[in-house]
Design a protein around this motif. Structure first.
Motif, PDB file in Angstrom:
ATOM      1  N   HIS A  36     -60.881 -34.020  39.357  1.00  0.00           N
ATOM      2  CA  HIS A  36     -61.821 -32.997  39.829  1.00  0.00           C
ATOM      3  C   HIS A  36     -61.182 -31.636  39.589  1.00  0.00           C
ATOM      4  O   HIS A  36     -60.023 -31.417  39.971  1.00  0.00           O
ATOM      5  CB  HIS A  36     -62.114 -33.187  41.319  1.00  0.00           C
ATOM      6  N   PHE A  38     -61.661 -27.438  40.105  1.00  0.00           N
ATOM      7  CA  PHE A  38     -62.371 -26.420  40.884  1.00  0.00           C
ATOM      8  C   PHE A  38     -61.730 -25.071  40.608  1.00  0.00           C
ATOM      9  O   PHE A  38     -60.529 -24.899  40.823  1.00  0.00           O
ATOM     10  CB  PHE A  38     -62.309 -26.729  42.382  1.00  0.00           C
ATOM     11  N   ASN A  94     -70.824 -23.717  36.051  1.00  0.00           N
ATOM     12  CA  ASN A  94     -70.157 -24.649  36.969  1.00  0.00           C
ATOM     13  C   ASN A  94     -68.883 -24.053  37.540  1.00  0.00           C
ATOM     14  O   ASN A  94     -68.106 -23.452  36.810  1.00  0.00           O
ATOM     15  CB  ASN A  94     -69.766 -25.941  36.234  1.00  0.00           C
ATOM     16  N   THR A  95     -68.660 -24.263  38.825  1.00  0.00           N
ATOM     17  CA  THR A  95     -67.378 -23.904  39.420  1.00  0.00           C
ATOM     18  C   THR A  95     -66.502 -25.137  39.609  1.00  0.00           C
ATOM     19  O   THR A  95     -65.342 -25.020  39.963  1.00  0.00           O
ATOM     20  CB  THR A  95     -67.559 -23.182  40.771  1.00  0.00           C
ATOM     21  N   SER A  96     -67.070 -26.326  39.365  1.00  0.00           N
ATOM     22  CA  SER A  96     -66.272 -27.546  39.435  1.00  0.00           C
ATOM     23  C   SER A  96     -66.795 -28.571  38.434  1.00  0.00           C
ATOM     24  O   SER A  96     -67.963 -28.533  38.034  1.00  0.00           O
ATOM     25  CB  SER A  96     -66.267 -28.128  40.853  1.00  0.00           C
ATOM     26  N   ILE A 128     -57.095 -22.876  38.773  1.00  0.00           N
ATOM     27  CA  ILE A 128     -57.958 -24.052  38.829  1.00  0.00           C
ATOM     28  C   ILE A 128     -57.240 -25.148  39.611  1.00  0.00           C
ATOM     29  O   ILE A 128     -56.109 -25.526  39.272  1.00  0.00           O
ATOM     30  CB  ILE A 128     -58.330 -24.565  37.405  1.00  0.00           C
TER      31      ILE A 128
END
Length: 136
Positions: A36, A38, A94-96, A128
């Motif tokens: 993941h 972010f 998108n931020t993630s 990130i």
């Protein structure tokens, strides 16, 4: 397991971070699971996109600039004319991201790369968060 990768952007650009993410997966020693990502910023974002032809990322930047021009009727202008458009561009992208991996390798497609989209004109240091989840 979480870590942070730091990426220097070259102002209003697209920066590939696939090798850094692959490195985090390799360092983890995990065989398979999910990674993941972010981004800890409101004026930059993440995307998975073609990494073979640089015209693709150029066209993406051009489309975002046409869709969200700096000349809009924005109230938030304290940080310059590129700031509010950068927030909007971040909101519509998108931020993630979540990407599977197996055998210690990202399961991205042949032409897929992971990119930071820098929506501001100035260079920035972007952070990130990389979180790896092992498949049980």
């Amino acid at each position: 397991m979480s870590s942070i990768i730091s990426v220097r952007t070259r102002g209003h650009s697209v920066t590939e971070i696939t090798p850094q993410v692959e490195n985090e997966v390799a360092k983890s020693g995990m065989d398979k699971g999910l990674v993941h990502l972010f981004i800890q910023h409101t004026s930059a974002s993440l995307t998975i996109q073609e990494n073979a032809d640089p015209d693709v990322t150029h066209d993406l930047i051009s489309w975002l600039d046409q869709t969200v021009p700096e000349s809009g009727p924005y109230r938030h202008t304290a940080e310059g004319p590129d700031d509010m458009p950068a927030h909007i561009k971040s909101m519509i992208t998108n931020t993630s991201l979540i990407i599977p991996f197996a055998n210690g390798q990202l399961l991205t497609g042949t032409w897929q790369g992971i990119f930071v989209l820098e929506h501001r004109r100035a260079d920035h240091q972007r952070r990130i968060v990389v979180t790896l989840m092992n498949e049980a």
